[in-house]
Design a protein around this motif. Structure first.
Motif, PDB file in Angstrom:
ATOM      1  N   SER A 200      -3.861  -2.556   8.400  1.00  0.00           N
ATOM      2  CA  SER A 200      -3.630  -1.464   9.456  1.00  0.00           C
ATOM      3  C   SER A 200      -4.417  -0.490   8.919  1.00  0.00           C
ATOM      4  CB  SER A 200      -2.750  -0.841   9.767  1.00  0.00           C
ATOM      5  OG  SER A 200      -1.637  -2.320   9.892  1.00  0.00           O
ATOM      6  N   PRO A 201      -6.131  -0.725   8.726  1.00  0.00           N
ATOM      7  CA  PRO A 201      -7.027   0.283   8.561  1.00  0.00           C
ATOM      8  C   PRO A 201      -6.867   1.727   9.228  1.00  0.00           C
ATOM      9  CG  PRO A 201      -8.296  -1.252   8.954  1.00  0.00           C
ATOM     10  CD  PRO A 201      -6.690  -1.841   9.093  1.00  0.00           C
ATOM     11  N   LYS A 202      -7.386   2.970   8.928  1.00  0.00           N
ATOM     12  CA  LYS A 202      -7.686   3.975   9.267  1.00  0.00           C
ATOM     13  C   LYS A 202      -8.908   4.128   9.800  1.00  0.00           C
ATOM     14  CE  LYS A 202      -6.931   7.611   5.754  1.00  0.00           C
ATOM     15  NZ  LYS A 202      -6.026   8.504   5.443  1.00  0.00           N
TER      16      LYS A 202
ATOM     17  N   LEU B  73      -5.516  -3.340  -7.419  1.00  0.00           N
ATOM     18  CA  LEU B  73      -5.004  -3.092  -6.516  1.00  0.00           C
ATOM     19  C   LEU B  73      -4.009  -4.126  -5.555  1.00  0.00           C
ATOM     20  CD1 LEU B  73      -8.144  -0.784  -4.938  1.00  0.00           C
ATOM     21  CD2 LEU B  73      -5.755  -0.161  -5.829  1.00  0.00           C
ATOM     22  N   LYS B  74      -3.208  -3.330  -4.230  1.00  0.00           N
ATOM     23  CA  LYS B  74      -2.685  -4.408  -3.530  1.00  0.00           C
ATOM     24  C   LYS B  74      -3.014  -3.736  -1.795  1.00  0.00           C
ATOM     25  CE  LYS B  74       1.139  -2.277  -4.285  1.00  0.00           C
ATOM     26  NZ  LYS B  74       0.508  -1.362  -5.283  1.00  0.00           N
ATOM     27  N   HIS B  75      -3.298  -5.116  -0.849  1.00  0.00           N
ATOM     28  CA  HIS B  75      -3.293  -5.477   0.162  1.00  0.00           C
ATOM     29  C   HIS B  75      -3.120  -3.940   1.038  1.00  0.00           C
ATOM     30  CE1 HIS B  75       0.177  -7.368   1.342  1.00  0.00           C
ATOM     31  NE2 HIS B  75      -0.485  -6.954   2.461  1.00  0.00           N
ATOM     32  N   THR B  76      -2.128  -3.453   0.638  1.00  0.00           N
ATOM     33  CA  THR B  76      -1.534  -2.588   1.367  1.00  0.00           C
ATOM     34  C   THR B  76      -2.004  -0.954   0.770  1.00  0.00           C
ATOM     35  OG1 THR B  76       0.094  -2.404  -0.417  1.00  0.00           O
ATOM     36  CG2 THR B  76       1.020  -3.217   1.512  1.00  0.00           C
ATOM     37  N   ASP B  77      -2.604  -1.033  -0.518  1.00  0.00           N
ATOM     38  CA  ASP B  77      -3.119   0.893  -0.697  1.00  0.00           C
ATOM     39  C   ASP B  77      -4.678   0.013   0.297  1.00  0.00           C
ATOM     40  OD1 ASP B  77      -1.476   0.986  -3.393  1.00  0.00           O
ATOM     41  OD2 ASP B  77      -2.460  -1.125  -4.426  1.00  0.00           O
TER      42      ASP B  77
END
Length: 388
Positions: free
Chosen positions: A74-76, A42-46
Motif C-alpha cells: 500500500s504505497p504512499k 528488503l521485504k515488500h512491506t518496506d
C-alpha cells in the motif's frame, strides 16, 4: 534542483525471459520485483513507493494500483508513467525525486508483460498502431518499423551511416547476449545473416528489429542514508535529464536531429561528467539504427562515426566503449517498457562488478539512455559506482 548523489539503486531483478505461457504480465512483474527486493535485502512491506509503466497484454486503467494490489503493498507514492521506451529511465527520475524530497523512502520500479505469448500477431499490430497519428499516419497503414525505417533512410543519407554498420549493431549485441545466462537469444549471428534476413521495411530487416518477449524487470531506489542499513552495494544516480520533442513523426522537428542531445547535456551537467568519462553505455535499441543515432547525439562518437564504432568492434565487451553488454532489446529481451528497464539492471550489475564474463573491468560510470515513441521522448541517466 540537482539530484546528484541524492538517490541510489540498491536492488535489481529480472524475471525469467522468453516464451512463458504459464506466466501473466503481472506475474512477470512480481517475479522481477521479488528478486530485486531480495537483492536489496528488503521485504515488500518496506516499499512505500511504486512506479510502473504500461501493458498491452493486461491494459488495466490504473496499472500501478493494480500492481500494488497484486504485490500486497500500500504505497504512499505511486502511479503509472507512459512515455514509451523512455518510461523506465523517466521512472528512475521520478523515484529519485520522491526519495530526495521525502515523498517516499523506498521506491520499487517495475515493468514488463507477456507480449510473446499473451497476444496474437494481429493484436500486436493493432495495439502498436496507436503510435501512429490517428488522422495523419495510421489511416495510411504505416507501422512502427516503417516509421523507424524513414528515420534510418534520412540518417544514412545525411550522415553516411552504412547498411553494414547497422548490421554490426545487431551482431555486436548478439555476441554480448551469448555471455548473459538469462538472454533470450542463444545462437550466434553474422553480418551476412542480418543483411540477408527477411525484409521488414527498407532498409530494416528482421534482425535489425527488437525481440518480442515475455519478460519483467525491477529496481529499487532509496536514499544513500537508508542504503547504509542494507547489505548490498548501492549505485548512485549522478545525473539525469529528459527531452520530449514530439509524439508523432509527422510533427518531429527533424528526421535526423532528436532529443537525446538535450537530455544528455542535462545529465552530464548534473553529474559533472562528460562523454569521455563513461566506461560503458546502455543505449535503447528497438532498431539497429537507434543506438547509432543515440551514440552520436550523446557525444559518445562524432556525427557520422557511430556506425563505424560498431563495425570496428569498439562497442563489444572489452572494446573502447562497451554498449549493451547484456545484449539489449535486439538479443536479450524486449516486452514493452521492460526493454529499457533491463538496461538499468545491467548498468547496476556492471558498476557493482557482478556481470561475470560480460564484466567491463574497472567500470565506475555508466550512461543509460531510454527512448520512446519514434525518437520522441528521451531520458538519459548517468550512474556511478561511488558518490562523486
Amino acid at each position: 534542483m540537482t539530484l546528484r548523489n541524492k538517490a541510489v539503486i540498491v536492488g535489481v531483478g529480472e524475471s525469467d525471459i522468453g516464451r512463458l505461457p504459464h506466466m501473466t504480465g503481472l506475474g512477470l512483474n512480481a517475479q522481477a520485483a521479488r528478486r530485486a527486493l531480495a537483492d536489496a535485502g528488503l521485504k515488500h512491506t518496506d516499499v512505500d513507493g511504486l512506479l510502473t509503466a504500461y501493458s498491452f497484454t493486461e491494459p488495466y486503467f490504473m496499472l500501478g494500483s493494480v500492481l500494488a494490489e497484486y504485490l500486497g503493498i500500500s504505497p504512499k507514492y505511486g502511479g503509472s508513467l507512459v512515455v514509451g521506451g523512455a518510461s523506465p529511465t523517466a521512472m528512475l527520475h521520478h523515484a529519485a525525486q520522491a526519495v530526495s524530497t521525502g515523498a517516499a523512502e523506498v521506491v520499487l520500479v517495475c515493468a514488463g508483460e507477456n507480449r510473446a505469448t499473451g497476444m496474437s500477431r494481429d493484436d500486436a499490430v493493432s495495439a502498436l498502431s496507436a503510435v501512429g497519428h490517428p488522422y495523419f499516419e495510421a489511416p495510411y497503414g504505416i507501422g512502427i518499423p516503417s516509421l523507424y525505417a524513414m528515420v534510418a533512410t534520412a540518417y544514412m543519407e545525411r550522415y553516411g551511416t552504412k547498411r553494414e554498420e547497422m548490421a554490426a549493431v545487431s551482431v555486436t549485441f548478439r555476441d554480448n547476449a551469448l555471455k548473459h545466462p538469462n538472454a533470450q537469444m542463444k545462437t550466434p549471428l553474422t553480418l551476412d545473416e542480418v543483411i540477408a534476413s527477411k525484409p521488414i521495411s527498407d532498409p530494416l530487416c528482421m534482425y535489425d528489429c527488437c525481440l518480442i518477449s515475455d519478460a519483467g524487470g525491477a529496481f529499487v531506489v532509496t536514499t544513500p542514508e537508508r542504503a547504509k542499513d542494507l547489505p548490498g552495494r548501492e549505485v548512485y544516480l549522478a545525473g539525469i535529464g529528459e527531452a520530449h520533442t514530439h509524439e508523432h513523426l509527422t510533427s518531429a522537428p527533424s528526421l535526423t536531429e532528436f532529443g537525446a542531445e538535450i537530455s544528455g547535456r542535462t545529465a552530464y551537467g548534473m553529474a559533472g561528467l562528460g562523454p569521455e568519462d563513461m566506461d560503458l553505455a546502455m543505449l535503447y535499441d528497438c532498431f539497429s539504427i537507434v543506438p547509432i543515432i543515440e551514440m552520436e547525439e550523446l557525444g559518445l562518437a562524432p556525427r557520422g562515426e557511430g556506425g563505424a564504432r560498431f563495425a570496428e568492434g569498439q562497442a563489444r565487451i572489452g572494446g573502447r566503449l562497451p554498449v549493451n553488454t547484456h545484449g539489449g532489446m535486439l538479443s536479450h529481451a524486449h516486452a514493452g517498457a521492460v526493454g529499457g528497464l533491463m538496461a538499468i539492471v545491467e548498468a547496476v550489475r556492471q558498476l557493482r562488478g557482478e556481470a561475470g564474463e560480460r564484466q567491463t573491468q574497472g567500470a565506475s560510470a555508466a550512461l543509460v539512455h531510454g527512448e520512446g515513441g519514434v525518437m520522441s521522448s528521451h531520458c538519459t541517466a548517468i550512474l556511478t559506482a561511488e558518490a562523486r
